[in-house]
Write a protein that holds these residues in place. Structure first.
Motif, PDB file in Angstrom:
ATOM      1  N   LEU A  15      38.181  50.982  43.955  1.00  0.00           N
ATOM      2  CA  LEU A  15      37.489  49.700  43.928  1.00  0.00           C
ATOM      3  C   LEU A  15      36.307  49.746  42.969  1.00  0.00           C
ATOM      4  N   LEU A  16      35.997  48.614  42.363  1.00  0.00           N
ATOM      5  CA  LEU A  16      34.810  48.485  41.533  1.00  0.00           C
ATOM      6  C   LEU A  16      33.602  48.514  42.469  1.00  0.00           C
ATOM      7  N   THR A  17      32.650  49.412  42.179  1.00  0.00           N
ATOM      8  CA  THR A  17      31.542  49.614  43.100  1.00  0.00           C
ATOM      9  C   THR A  17      30.175  49.355  42.464  1.00  0.00           C
ATOM     10  N   ALA A  30      43.603  47.155  34.267  1.00  0.00           N
ATOM     11  CA  ALA A  30      44.653  46.213  33.845  1.00  0.00           C
ATOM     12  C   ALA A  30      44.590  44.927  34.671  1.00  0.00           C
ATOM     13  N   THR A  31      44.244  45.051  35.933  1.00  0.00           N
ATOM     14  CA  THR A  31      44.122  43.873  36.794  1.00  0.00           C
ATOM     15  C   THR A  31      42.873  43.072  36.431  1.00  0.00           C
ATOM     16  N   LEU A  62      38.118  39.284  42.249  1.00  0.00           N
ATOM     17  CA  LEU A  62      37.286  39.656  43.394  1.00  0.00           C
ATOM     18  C   LEU A  62      37.972  40.628  44.339  1.00  0.00           C
ATOM     19  N   SER A  63      39.290  40.658  44.324  1.00  0.00           N
ATOM     20  CA  SER A  63      40.030  41.587  45.194  1.00  0.00           C
ATOM     21  C   SER A  63      39.815  43.049  44.788  1.00  0.00           C
ATOM     22  N   LEU A  64      39.220  43.271  43.631  1.00  0.00           N
ATOM     23  CA  LEU A  64      39.037  44.627  43.099  1.00  0.00           C
ATOM     24  C   LEU A  64      37.712  45.261  43.509  1.00  0.00           C
ATOM     25  N   PHE A  65      36.852  44.520  44.206  1.00  0.00           N
ATOM     26  CA  PHE A  65      35.497  44.977  44.483  1.00  0.00           C
ATOM     27  C   PHE A  65      35.311  45.583  45.866  1.00  0.00           C
ATOM     28  N   MET A 119      33.704  53.431  39.986  1.00  0.00           N
ATOM     29  CA  MET A 119      34.682  53.094  41.012  1.00  0.00           C
ATOM     30  C   MET A 119      34.628  54.119  42.129  1.00  0.00           C
ATOM     31  N   SER A 120      34.913  53.656  43.329  1.00  0.00           N
ATOM     32  CA  SER A 120      35.007  54.569  44.458  1.00  0.00           C
ATOM     33  C   SER A 120      36.350  54.356  45.146  1.00  0.00           C
TER      34      SER A 120
END
Length: 131
Positions: free
Chosen positions: A119-121, A20-21, A35-38, A111-112
């Protein structure tokens, strides 16, 4: 409800929130939110096949491309499937739909879970070819 099923439900909800983000950041062309999701060591493959290794490369690409995108921001992201590879790693299949153009994407996000945060990995952004 057992502790295990409660944790599973919480992880699913957190994964849905990450997607959603992603949607929100794309709709608003907000590179900082995206970028905060990585994960810092993430791997991202663009829909055009460009491989970006690490947050610095992903950041450089995103900051150049996302704010300058020539589309209207009308895009939705829907989690279609989540497969837990292990309790702290999940493969997430997403449906991406640009409402104005009708173009569709089928990203895969691995994701991890790091320090309690998903986080997106390792991600592959793939366009869907019709016809």
């Amino acid at each position: 409800m057992s502790t295990e099923s409660t944790a599973y439900a919480a992880d699913l909800e957190a994964i849905h929130q990450v997607v959603a983000t992603v949607e929100h950041s794309q709709q608003h062309k907000d590179p900082d939110e995206f970028l905060s999701l990585f994960h810092p060591d993430a791997v991202w493959t663009t829909s055009g096949g460009r491989v970006l290794l690490g947050l610095d490369a992903i950041s450089e690409f995103t900051r150049a491309v996302l704010p300058a995108a020539d589309w209207d921001g009308k895009v939705t992201y829907e989690v279609v499937h989540v497969s837990f590879i292990r309790p702290d790693v999940a493969a997430v299949k997403v449906r991406q739909l640009y409402s104005t153009s009708g173009e569709e994407g089928a990203p895969l996000y691995v994701m991890s879970k790091q320090d309690g945060r998903w986080l997106l990995t390792a991600c592959q952004n793939t366009g869907v070819v019709t016809g």
